[in-house]
Design an enzyme around this catalytic site. Sequence first.
Site, short mmCIF file in Angstrom:
data_model
loop_
_atom_site.label_atom_id
_atom_site.label_comp_id
_atom_site.label_asym_id
_atom_site.label_seq_id
_atom_site.Cartn_x
_atom_site.Cartn_y
_atom_site.Cartn_z
N ASP A 1 61.34 -41.98 51.82
CA ASP A 1 61.73 -42.69 53.05
C ASP A 1 62.02 -44.15 52.75
O ASP A 1 62.95 -44.73 53.31
CB ASP A 1 60.65 -42.56 54.12
N ARG B 1 69.98 -46.90 54.18
CA ARG B 1 70.55 -46.75 55.53
C ARG B 1 70.79 -48.11 56.17
O ARG B 1 71.79 -48.32 56.85
CB ARG B 1 69.59 -45.92 56.40
N HIS C 1 51.96 -42.03 67.59
CA HIS C 1 52.97 -42.94 67.04
C HIS C 1 53.87 -43.44 68.16
O HIS C 1 54.31 -42.67 69.00
CB HIS C 1 53.82 -42.21 65.99
N SER D 1 62.64 -39.53 59.21
CA SER D 1 61.97 -40.72 58.66
C SER D 1 60.61 -40.91 59.34
O SER D 1 59.59 -41.11 58.67
CB SER D 1 62.89 -41.94 58.89
N LYS E 1 56.53 -39.48 57.59
CA LYS E 1 55.36 -40.35 57.38
C LYS E 1 54.15 -39.80 58.13
O LYS E 1 53.02 -39.85 57.65
CB LYS E 1 55.68 -41.79 57.82
N1 URA Z 1 61.43 -46.00 62.40
C1 URA Z 1 61.32 -45.33 61.23
O1 URA Z 1 60.24 -45.22 60.66
N2 URA Z 1 62.45 -44.79 60.70
C2 URA Z 1 63.66 -44.87 61.28
O2 URA Z 1 64.61 -44.36 60.77
C3 URA Z 1 63.75 -45.59 62.49
C4 URA Z 1 62.61 -46.14 63.05
#
Ligand code: URA
Length: 433
Positions: free
Chosen positions: A161, A168, A82, A183, A187
Amino acid sequence: MRMVDLIEKKRDGYSLLDEEIAYFVKGVTDGSLPDYQISAFLMAVLFRGMNEEETASLTLHMAQSGDLVDLDAIKGIKLDKHSTGGVGDKTSLVLLPLVSACGGVVAKMSGRGLGHTGGTLDKMESVPGTQVIQSEEHFIKQVNDIGLAIIGQSKDVDPADKKLYALRDVTATVESLPLIASSIMSKKIASGADAILLDVKFGSGAFMKTLDDAKSLAHAMVSIGKHLGRDTRAIITDMDEPLGQAIGNSLEVKEAIKTLKGQGPKDLEELVIKAGGLMLTQGRVAKNVEEGEKMIEQAILDGSGYRKLLELFSHQGGDISYLLNPEKFSEAKYAIPVKATHRGYVSKIDCLALGLDAMRLGAGRAVLEDKIDMSAGLYLHKKVGDYVEDGETLLTIYTNKEEVSDIVQNIASSYQISDQKVERAPLIHEVIS
Ligand code: URA
């Protein structure tokens, strides 16, 4: 349990128990908690932070809020990678075929680009016919058959999320380390891989602007992975200038092909060799990072990484004649050179500005619903440290849009030219294991 008590507890700086965090995530997911309480809680976390146990607990409950991808039917150690996002970041398209060609098992679920950063799925879709939306069954079969698949994450993964990120975004609580780390990692955990390599970028074109912030985020995510039993490592890399020379979807695919053939930009090659060495170690294909790096270099030299890219696209419906003959990619209507107005050394490139310019030219999206122009983007002929003559081309703009005179006029100011020789900053700053 009452949400108001949890808000108060976090507001006053106390740590939350696992069952309290579970209550919060459940209430977010099933809609039983009102937005004002969720938002107040997020603000309390922003000010008070979370310890490692709380952050891991939040991550796990978020991951469990929706579908959990079960990759048990795939043999071997499943590897994922990632990037926190950058400009010209086509690393996955080069790195993952190389890792797979060396014997690593790569099962990657990826995202789309937004704002100044591009996404791997969009780049893949610039090859006509490519299907990035695949069923879990197809994903598993493809990884078992060829050792590599890159697909979009299902809509039902990590609904907590989606809700939290949306709140947020409008409550000024994005910039909280435990919230960002949970976050991203929730995932990844939900996507089912055994080992994860994180490319945490810093600089003007990155989400984290400073090296210290990138390090803190990397440490937080590696710690989450450790708590949740996933081999997680992070590489901290510079995004103060774009990676490679191409920005924009089909331009980046062409650059990925060149890099797999050993003719790519040196910075991108350096990154894939280092990241590949790490991933092959995580996958226990290599004994150590040095051996893994040598294997990646060999897969560039012998063309096996390039052949794996062809296999990847042909298994996902892509017309590989474009990869075999990259001149087949349609060219943008306009190719506009932008020239230097005096000679010297390139001392700085405003990476964020170029990313936003590429987006405005059609290469990216301002909002998720925007349609992308696959041929649009920028090609950088000069990067930091390069010498440039007065009147020499700094970069070329590719676009199908008629109204781009403001971008053309301003884009040269994204380059700073100095009389003094300039050293390029190192690309890779640290590896966190
Ligand atoms: N990328 C994400 O998936 N979440 C965040 O909070 C910031 C960047």
